[in-house]
Design an enzyme around this catalytic site. Structure first.
Site, PDB file in Angstrom:
ATOM      1  N   LYS A  10       0.833  -1.198   0.000  1.00  0.00           N
ATOM      2  CA  LYS A  10       0.000   0.000   0.000  1.00  0.00           C
ATOM      3  C   LYS A  10       0.869   1.250   0.000  1.00  0.00           C
ATOM      4  O   LYS A  10       2.014   1.214   0.457  1.00  0.00           O
ATOM      5  CB  LYS A  10      -0.887   0.026   1.259  1.00  0.00           C
ATOM      6  CG  LYS A  10      -1.984  -1.011   1.293  1.00  0.00           C
ATOM      7  CD  LYS A  10      -2.767  -0.890   2.589  1.00  0.00           C
ATOM      8  CE  LYS A  10      -3.887  -1.916   2.651  1.00  0.00           C
ATOM      9  NZ  LYS A  10      -4.962  -1.623   1.694  1.00  0.00           N
ATOM     10  N   ARG A  30     -10.709 -11.307   1.309  1.00  0.00           N
ATOM     11  CA  ARG A  30     -11.524 -12.370   0.715  1.00  0.00           C
ATOM     12  C   ARG A  30     -10.809 -13.721   0.760  1.00  0.00           C
ATOM     13  O   ARG A  30     -11.450 -14.770   0.780  1.00  0.00           O
ATOM     14  CB  ARG A  30     -11.891 -11.992  -0.723  1.00  0.00           C
ATOM     15  CG  ARG A  30     -10.720 -11.881  -1.673  1.00  0.00           C
ATOM     16  CD  ARG A  30     -11.008 -11.009  -2.884  1.00  0.00           C
ATOM     17  NE  ARG A  30     -11.046  -9.591  -2.531  1.00  0.00           N
ATOM     18  CZ  ARG A  30     -11.309  -8.613  -3.396  1.00  0.00           C
ATOM     19  NH1 ARG A  30     -11.570  -8.896  -4.654  1.00  0.00           N
ATOM     20  NH2 ARG A  30     -11.317  -7.359  -3.003  1.00  0.00           N
TER      21      ARG A  30
END
Length: 527
Positions: A312, A386
């Site tokens: 990130k 996920r």
């Protein structure tokens, strides 16, 4: 092709965390006591009496009594100060004459329709109480709002709103500072005025509101803790602590070795780069009949998310400590459950790990095998939520749940779509979706249903595996939910994307405790 559950990890040796709950400072709580009682607003001695006024300076019965006791000086003061009774207005008066209270807090409730104020106005006004009293050294207050009629609601609901709002004062976000800020408002006691025949009802409402506040506070505490304290091991300890001396709650923690034996290659691929051991925390609350199928709550618990190899950007990366707020909300909901002793069976499954870059970390392009047997091409290691949730959802099948709700700070795309007002809701079952939407409206913790159409599934096609873990830039929150839906074919399932609602940024940075009110209301409705 290799499965993360079977690939060796020679570069990283995982050990139990060094910082545990034993040396993490514990915030001190105010321990507010709530009670319902019959009071005379004129004669009742209290540090602060709270009364209501409607738009157009129409006084509530309690406010009228105060006004009459002071030769109508209250109405004169309100006019002098420009107080009109609009919703959200407040005026604090010191040393009011003619009554026993030391202070008088007047709250505006806005317009009345058929003699009642709206639900939204009542909630908004109740939240003004703590803000209005911040400059005062009050330790106890008396709320005389039982004579304020609320559209479609009764005494228990009104009492619940008061306790749920003021009960959150027990949480302090600055407990890790060497010198926490001094605050004047440290409430110890809140009395809620009511009539004799409604004391039991109001008392029940206060207990419910306080229990929800305690669940919110636990969720906020866990969310606000930094990643060097709130690790997967710490979350497991908190779950065990919650179950201590609770006959109806059992907690079991699965370690990486057990997850590997179960074939959780997708979950373990996220944990591969971290020195902190991953945990699968399983909570079982048995408050209903043995034969009743449970509701399952599945929480994403990424205690810090760097993005992994798909690193990130640096700005605001500190906020990735909030990537475990789904897990925190499950624990917060269970805190409320055990306080209320609800007659319902509930299972909690928390998949918790860090997502870190290292020589052992999963790489973009790697293919892993999930517990369900589906293979996954990991195109972006920052789409890790996920990957842990899919194995947790497959694991949940063994409980034969009547409904499964997963809660996750899953996608930035959901923040773009809905902002920080509504939680994104996706579901493969219309009845479940409607129940959750209804609970959100009832608890003022709203969700908004998003599409889960087959057309979106094509974006997850992979040339090399059964499914890719991302579906491109378009409809990112939808394709994330589509990914999870591949692992929920055996039960009614809903996904709550709380990326926009779990915490606030900027000067008011901090966890919100959402969606604990929504989840608790849903369970209340089921029970």
């Amino acid at each position: 092709m290799t499965s993360a559950s079977s690939s060796p990890k020679k570069a990283v040796k995982k050990t139990a965390e060094k910082t545990t709950s034993r040396n993490a400072p514990t915030p001190k709580t105010a321990g507010i006591q709530f009670s319902a009682k019959v009071i005379d607003p004129v004669k009742y001695a209290t540090q602060c009496l709270v009364v209501g006024v409607y738009e157009g300076l129409k006084l509530s019965p309690a406010a009228s009594s105060v006004d009459a006791a002071d030769a109508h000086q209250l109405i004169a003061l309100l006019k002098r100060e420009g107080f009109q009774g609009k919703a959200g207005q407040s005026l604090l008066l010191l040393n009011p004459q003619g009554i026993a209270a030391d202070r008088l807090l007047v709250l505006g409730f806005g317009s009345q329709k058929d003699g009642s104020v709206s639900v939204d106005n009542f909630r908004r006004v109740v939240q003004k109480i703590s803000e209005s009293l911040k400059p005062t050294p009050c330790t106890e207050i008396t709320v005389a709002l039982d004579d304020v009629s609320v559209t479609g609601q009764e005494a228990d609901w009104q009492a619940r709103q008061i306790a749920e709002s003021l009960g959150q004062l027990e949480y302090r976000a600055d407990h890790l500072k060497s010198k926490p800020a001094e605050i004047s408002l440290q409430l110890k006691k809140v009395q809620v005025g009511t009539t004799k025949n409604l004391i039991a009802k109001a008392t029940k409402g206060l207990a419910l509101g306080l229990a929800i506040a305690q669940g919110i506070n636990l969720t906020r505490k866990l969310g606000d803790l930094p990643g060097n304290i709130c690790t997967p091991t710490y979350l497991a300890e908190q779950a065990k602590q919650l179950a201590k001396d609770r006959a109806k709650l059992n907690v079991n923690v699965l370690e990486e070795k057990q997850m590997k034996e179960l074939g959780m290659g997708s979950f373990l691929s996220v944990a591969a780069g971290s020195e902190q051991p991953a945990k699968l925390i399983v909570l079982e609350y048995k408050g209903g009949n043995k034969k009743d199928a449970p509701v399952a709550l599945v929480g994403k618990g990424i205690t810090f998310d760097t993005g992994g190899i798909s690193l990130k950007p640096g700005p605001a990366m500190d906020e990735m400590k909030y990537d475990m707020c789904g897990a925190a909300s499950v624990l917060g909901t269970f805190r409320t459950l055990v306080e209320l002793q609800l007659p319902i069976n509930v299972v909690g499954v928390i998949a918790t790990t860090e997502n870190m870059p290292s020589g052992a970390a999963t790489k973009p392009g790697d293919i892993v095998t999930s517990m369900s047997g589906l293979t996954i091409e990991i195109l972006n290691t920052d789409a890790e939520g996920r990957l842990v949730l899919c194995d947790a959802l497959t694991y949940t099948e063994r409980f034969k749940p009547k409904a499964v709700v997963d809660i996750a700070t899953l996608t930035g795309a959901c923040v773009i779509a809905l902002g920080n007002h509504a939680t994104g809701l996706f579901s493969n079952d219309d009845d479940l979706a409607k129940s959750l939407l209804k609970a959100g409206e009832e608890s003022a913790d709203r969700a908004w249903q998003m599409p889960l159409w087959d057309e979106y599934q094509k974006q997850l096609d992979s040339n090399f595996a059964d499914i890719a873990n991302i579906g491109g830039r378009e409809a990112g929150s939808v394709t994330a939910a589509c990914f999870l839906s591949r692992f929920t074919k055996k039960f009614a399932w809903a996904h709550l994307d709380i990326a926009g609602t779990a915490w606030r940024s900027g000067g008011a940075k901090g966890a919100t405790g959402r969606p604990v009110p929504l989840l608790v209301q849903y369970l209340l409705n089921q029970a």
